[in-house]
Motif scaffolding. Sequence first.
Motif, mmCIF file in Angstrom:
data_model
loop_
_atom_site.group_PDB
_atom_site.id
_atom_site.type_symbol
_atom_site.label_atom_id
_atom_site.label_comp_id
_atom_site.label_asym_id
_atom_site.label_seq_id
_atom_site.Cartn_x
_atom_site.Cartn_y
_atom_site.Cartn_z
ATOM 1 N N GLU A 56 58.833 31.562 -46.467
ATOM 2 C CA GLU A 56 60.137 30.894 -46.488
ATOM 3 C C GLU A 56 61.250 31.870 -46.110
ATOM 4 N N ALA A 57 61.153 33.105 -46.583
ATOM 5 C CA ALA A 57 62.144 34.114 -46.198
ATOM 6 C C ALA A 57 62.093 34.381 -44.697
ATOM 7 N N LYS A 58 60.882 34.360 -44.143
ATOM 8 C CA LYS A 58 60.716 34.565 -42.695
ATOM 9 C C LYS A 58 61.434 33.462 -41.917
ATOM 10 N N LYS A 59 61.343 32.230 -42.378
ATOM 11 C CA LYS A 59 62.030 31.117 -41.708
ATOM 12 C C LYS A 59 63.544 31.349 -41.681
ATOM 13 N N VAL A 60 64.080 31.814 -42.806
ATOM 14 C CA VAL A 60 65.521 32.089 -42.866
ATOM 15 C C VAL A 60 65.883 33.208 -41.895
ATOM 16 N N ALA A 61 65.036 34.240 -41.835
ATOM 17 C CA ALA A 61 65.307 35.372 -40.943
ATOM 18 C C ALA A 61 65.257 34.949 -39.476
ATOM 19 N N LYS A 62 64.342 34.054 -39.130
ATOM 20 C CA LYS A 62 64.271 33.571 -37.744
ATOM 21 C C LYS A 62 65.539 32.814 -37.365
ATOM 22 N N PHE A 63 66.032 31.985 -38.288
ATOM 23 C CA PHE A 63 67.287 31.277 -38.044
ATOM 24 C C PHE A 63 68.426 32.278 -37.904
ATOM 25 N N ALA A 64 68.448 33.289 -38.752
ATOM 26 C CA ALA A 64 69.502 34.304 -38.696
ATOM 27 C C ALA A 64 69.508 35.007 -37.346
ATOM 28 N N LYS A 65 68.325 35.312 -36.838
ATOM 29 C CA LYS A 65 68.240 36.010 -35.558
ATOM 30 C C LYS A 65 68.714 35.123 -34.412
ATOM 31 N N ALA A 77 75.036 30.812 -53.081
ATOM 32 C CA ALA A 77 74.823 30.448 -54.482
ATOM 33 C C ALA A 77 73.352 30.158 -54.761
ATOM 34 N N MET A 78 72.716 29.439 -53.850
ATOM 35 C CA MET A 78 71.294 29.137 -54.044
ATOM 36 C C MET A 78 70.441 30.398 -53.966
ATOM 37 N N ALA A 79 70.753 31.263 -53.022
ATOM 38 C CA ALA A 79 69.977 32.501 -52.874
ATOM 39 C C ALA A 79 70.151 33.399 -54.095
ATOM 40 N N LEU A 126 68.579 25.604 -59.868
ATOM 41 C CA LEU A 126 68.459 25.751 -58.416
ATOM 42 C C LEU A 126 68.368 24.380 -57.747
ATOM 43 N N ASP A 127 67.634 23.470 -58.354
ATOM 44 C CA ASP A 127 67.530 22.118 -57.796
ATOM 45 C C ASP A 127 68.889 21.410 -57.789
ATOM 46 N N ARG A 128 69.700 21.658 -58.804
ATOM 47 C CA ARG A 128 71.031 21.049 -58.829
ATOM 48 C C ARG A 128 71.910 21.616 -57.722
ATOM 49 N N GLU A 129 71.787 22.929 -57.491
ATOM 50 C CA GLU A 129 72.529 23.556 -56.388
ATOM 51 C C GLU A 129 72.104 22.930 -55.057
ATOM 52 N N TYR A 130 70.814 22.704 -54.906
ATOM 53 C CA TYR A 130 70.284 22.126 -53.677
ATOM 54 C C TYR A 130 70.803 20.699 -53.480
ATOM 55 N N SER A 131 70.807 19.925 -54.541
ATOM 56 C CA SER A 131 71.303 18.545 -54.455
ATOM 57 C C SER A 131 72.771 18.517 -54.054
ATOM 58 N N ALA A 132 73.561 19.426 -54.626
ATOM 59 C CA ALA A 132 74.989 19.491 -54.279
ATOM 60 C C ALA A 132 75.163 19.895 -52.814
ATOM 61 N N ALA A 133 74.324 20.804 -52.335
ATOM 62 C CA ALA A 133 74.406 21.230 -50.934
ATOM 63 C C ALA A 133 74.049 20.088 -49.989
ATOM 64 N N LEU A 134 73.078 19.274 -50.364
ATOM 65 C CA LEU A 134 72.722 18.111 -49.546
ATOM 66 C C LEU A 134 73.893 17.138 -49.435
ATOM 67 N N ASP A 135 74.601 16.954 -50.535
ATOM 68 C CA ASP A 135 75.781 16.089 -50.492
ATOM 69 C C ASP A 135 76.822 16.652 -49.523
ATOM 70 N N GLU A 136 76.971 17.974 -49.526
ATOM 71 C CA GLU A 136 77.940 18.604 -48.630
ATOM 72 C C GLU A 136 77.518 18.436 -47.168
ATOM 73 N N LYS A 168 66.429 24.214 -47.766
ATOM 74 C CA LYS A 168 65.125 23.769 -48.256
ATOM 75 C C LYS A 168 64.198 24.947 -48.497
ATOM 76 N N SER A 169 64.258 25.960 -47.635
ATOM 77 C CA SER A 169 63.411 27.147 -47.823
ATOM 78 C C SER A 169 63.734 27.832 -49.141
ATOM 79 N N ILE A 170 65.013 27.954 -49.454
ATOM 80 C CA ILE A 170 65.398 28.604 -50.707
ATOM 81 C C ILE A 170 64.958 27.765 -51.901
ATOM 82 N N GLU A 171 65.090 26.447 -51.772
ATOM 83 C CA GLU A 171 64.639 25.559 -52.851
ATOM 84 C C GLU A 171 63.136 25.704 -53.062
#
Length: 252
Positions: A104-113, A132-134, A166-176, A199-202
Motif C-alpha cells: 500500500e505504501a508503494k502505491k502511494v509512492a508511485k502516485f507521488a512520483k 491526518a489519516m497517515a 482511522l475509519d472515521r477519518e476515511y469516511s470524512a475524506a470521502l465526503d470531502e 484507500k491505501s492508508i485505510e
Amino acid sequence: MSEGQETHTVKLFDTELQQLSRAVLDFGALVTQQLDDAVRALLNRDAALASKVLEREARVNQMDSDIEDAAVRLVATRSPKGRDLRAVFGMLKSGTDLERIGDEAKKVAKFAKRLARSEAAGPDPLGPAIQAMAAQAGDMLRELWGAIEKADLDGAVRAAERDRALDREYSAALDEVHHLLQAGPEQARELAETLLTLKSIERIGDHAKNVARHYVFYARGDNVSHVKARNLRSAAGLPEGDSRDGEESTAG
C-alpha cells in the motif's frame, strides 16, 4: 534424548524464536518508514523520496521471504507445540500483513512520483485529510510494534482500536471528495488517484489490526480473526473502558 540435550534444544528454539520475533518487529519498522516517506513524498511532490520508497520495495519483499523461510524452518526442525506453535504461526501471518502494508505504501509512492512529474493539481485540497489519516495510521503502527515488543496485550489491543478512528477519518475524506467532485468535475482524474491513496492508508490500518489479532491468538490461544475492533478487547479477555478509540493523534 538426555536432559542436557533437551535443555540445549529448548534454548536453541527460544533463541530462534526470539530472532524471528525481532525480524517481524524490524519488518514493522521498515513498512512504517515506507508509509511515512511515501506520504511525505506525495504531499511535498518529492520525486527523489518517492523513488527511495520504491527502491526499498525489494527489501520489503526480501524480509517477507526471510520471515516465511524462518517460520517454516522452525516448524520443520523444532516441531513446536501449543503456545510456541501459535507464536510461529502468528509471526508468519504477521509477515504477510506487513508485506501488504508495504504494498500500500508503494502505491502511494508511485502516485507521488507521477504527480511530481506532472502539472496536475494533485491532492492539494485533500492534503490535510491525507496527512491526518497517515498520522493516525503511523501512530497505530508504532504503538502496535511497541506493545508487541513489550509483550503488552492490552497495548496491542489499544493500537488495534485506533482503526475505528482511522475509519472515521476515511469516511470524512470521502465526503470531502464528493463535495469537490460536485464543485468541479474536471478534477475527477486527480481526485480518483487521491481517493486510491486514501484507500491505501485505510487498508494499512486494516492490516495493522490483523497483526494485533495475530498477537491475541498467540497470547490467548483464541482465534479472533473475524472479531471487529470494537469487540477485540472483550475477545482478548481484557477489561472494558480502557480504549483509546477517541484519542487524537499527536503525530505531525
